[in-house]
Design a protein around this motif. Structure first.
Motif, PDB file in Angstrom:
ATOM      1  N   MET A   1       0.862  -1.177   0.000  1.00  0.00           N
ATOM      2  CA  MET A   1       0.000   0.000   0.000  1.00  0.00           C
ATOM      3  C   MET A   1       0.899   1.228   0.000  1.00  0.00           C
ATOM      4  N   ARG A   5      -2.149   6.386  -0.217  1.00  0.00           N
ATOM      5  CA  ARG A   5      -3.323   5.582   0.116  1.00  0.00           C
ATOM      6  C   ARG A   5      -3.448   5.421   1.627  1.00  0.00           C
ATOM      7  N   ARG A   6      -2.322   5.168   2.284  1.00  0.00           N
ATOM      8  CA  ARG A   6      -2.330   4.996   3.734  1.00  0.00           C
ATOM      9  C   ARG A   6      -2.751   6.299   4.435  1.00  0.00           C
ATOM     10  N   ARG A   9      -6.472   6.761   3.935  1.00  0.00           N
ATOM     11  CA  ARG A   9      -7.241   5.810   4.742  1.00  0.00           C
ATOM     12  C   ARG A   9      -7.273   6.264   6.202  1.00  0.00           C
ATOM     13  N   TRP A  10      -6.151   6.777   6.718  1.00  0.00           N
ATOM     14  CA  TRP A  10      -6.143   7.300   8.087  1.00  0.00           C
ATOM     15  C   TRP A  10      -7.065   8.510   8.203  1.00  0.00           C
ATOM     16  N   SER A  12      -9.707   9.244   6.382  1.00  0.00           N
ATOM     17  CA  SER A  12     -11.105   8.824   6.331  1.00  0.00           C
ATOM     18  C   SER A  12     -11.501   8.084   7.602  1.00  0.00           C
ATOM     19  N   GLY A  13     -10.593   7.322   8.181  1.00  0.00           N
ATOM     20  CA  GLY A  13     -10.881   6.635   9.444  1.00  0.00           C
ATOM     21  C   GLY A  13     -11.176   7.621  10.564  1.00  0.00           C
ATOM     22  N   CYS A  83     -16.366   7.955   3.948  1.00  0.00           N
ATOM     23  CA  CYS A  83     -16.571   6.779   3.087  1.00  0.00           C
ATOM     24  C   CYS A  83     -16.089   7.043   1.659  1.00  0.00           C
ATOM     25  N   TRP A  86     -12.284   7.021   1.637  1.00  0.00           N
ATOM     26  CA  TRP A  86     -11.838   5.623   1.780  1.00  0.00           C
ATOM     27  C   TRP A  86     -11.928   4.909   0.424  1.00  0.00           C
ATOM     28  N   HIS A  87     -13.047   5.101  -0.252  1.00  0.00           N
ATOM     29  CA  HIS A  87     -13.262   4.468  -1.560  1.00  0.00           C
ATOM     30  C   HIS A  87     -12.254   4.989  -2.593  1.00  0.00           C
ATOM     31  N   ALA A  89      -9.346   6.329  -2.061  1.00  0.00           N
ATOM     32  CA  ALA A  89      -8.001   5.853  -1.707  1.00  0.00           C
ATOM     33  C   ALA A  89      -7.804   4.424  -2.180  1.00  0.00           C
ATOM     34  N   GLY A  90      -8.815   3.593  -2.040  1.00  0.00           N
ATOM     35  CA  GLY A  90      -8.724   2.216  -2.495  1.00  0.00           C
ATOM     36  C   GLY A  90      -8.546   2.091  -3.993  1.00  0.00           C
TER      37      GLY A  90
END
Length: 152
Positions: A1, A5-6, A9-10, A12-13, A83, A86-87, A89-90
């Motif tokens: 990853m 992206r990481r 993701r953080w 969005s978390g 959300c 997150w999407h 980033a994926g």
């Protein structure tokens, strides 16, 4: 990853924890008001008609505070934004730095106006989005063209 992206993701978390935590806490504190909306109908959340001779009652004020502090607050859009990021980033899609700046500014202002609050945690989320956007565009700045000139 990869790093971007990481970071996203953080970010969005953090947004998801803030939004879901806000709604969960409200549900624990004002459960009676929320279940009252079900009994009286969803329109009872923010009544449009004043009662008792045009004066708002404590019950209607409490309903309004519960609504604007819960489903009418920024918690739901914050969850949706979390959300979405997150999407994205994926999928490896870049999120513009302006989103991070706007989120950081909004959370900073909210934190100053409503101390103490977890608003300041949202600044970290905005900063992570900004850093991810800058990391993604940094390699493009340093590339050289075929003639040895730096690319603009």
């Amino acid at each position: 990853m990869n790093v971007e992206r990481r970071l996203l993701r953080w970010a969005s978390g953090i947004m998801l924890v803030l939004g879901i935590g806000h709604l969960s806490l409200l549900a624990l504190v004002a459960w009676a008001d929320i279940t009252g909306w079900v009994d009286r109908g969803i329109w009872a959340a923010v009544p449009l008609v004043l009662t008792d001779g045009g004066v708002e009652t404590m019950e209607s004020l409490r309903n309004e505070v519960t609504f604007w502090g819960g489903p009418g607050s920024f918690a739901v859009p914050l969850i949706l934004l979390g959300c979405l990021i997150w999407h994205l980033a994926g999928r490896g899609v870049a999120v513009p730095a302006g989103i991070g700046w706007g989120l950081a500014a909004w959370c900073g202002l909210g934190g100053v106006l409503l101390v103490p609050s977890p608003f300041f945690a949202g600044i970290a989320s905005g900063a992570l989005i900004i850093v991810a956007a800058r990391n993604r565009s940094a390699p493009a700045r340093g590339r050289e063209t075929a003639t040895g000139q730096h690319a603009a």
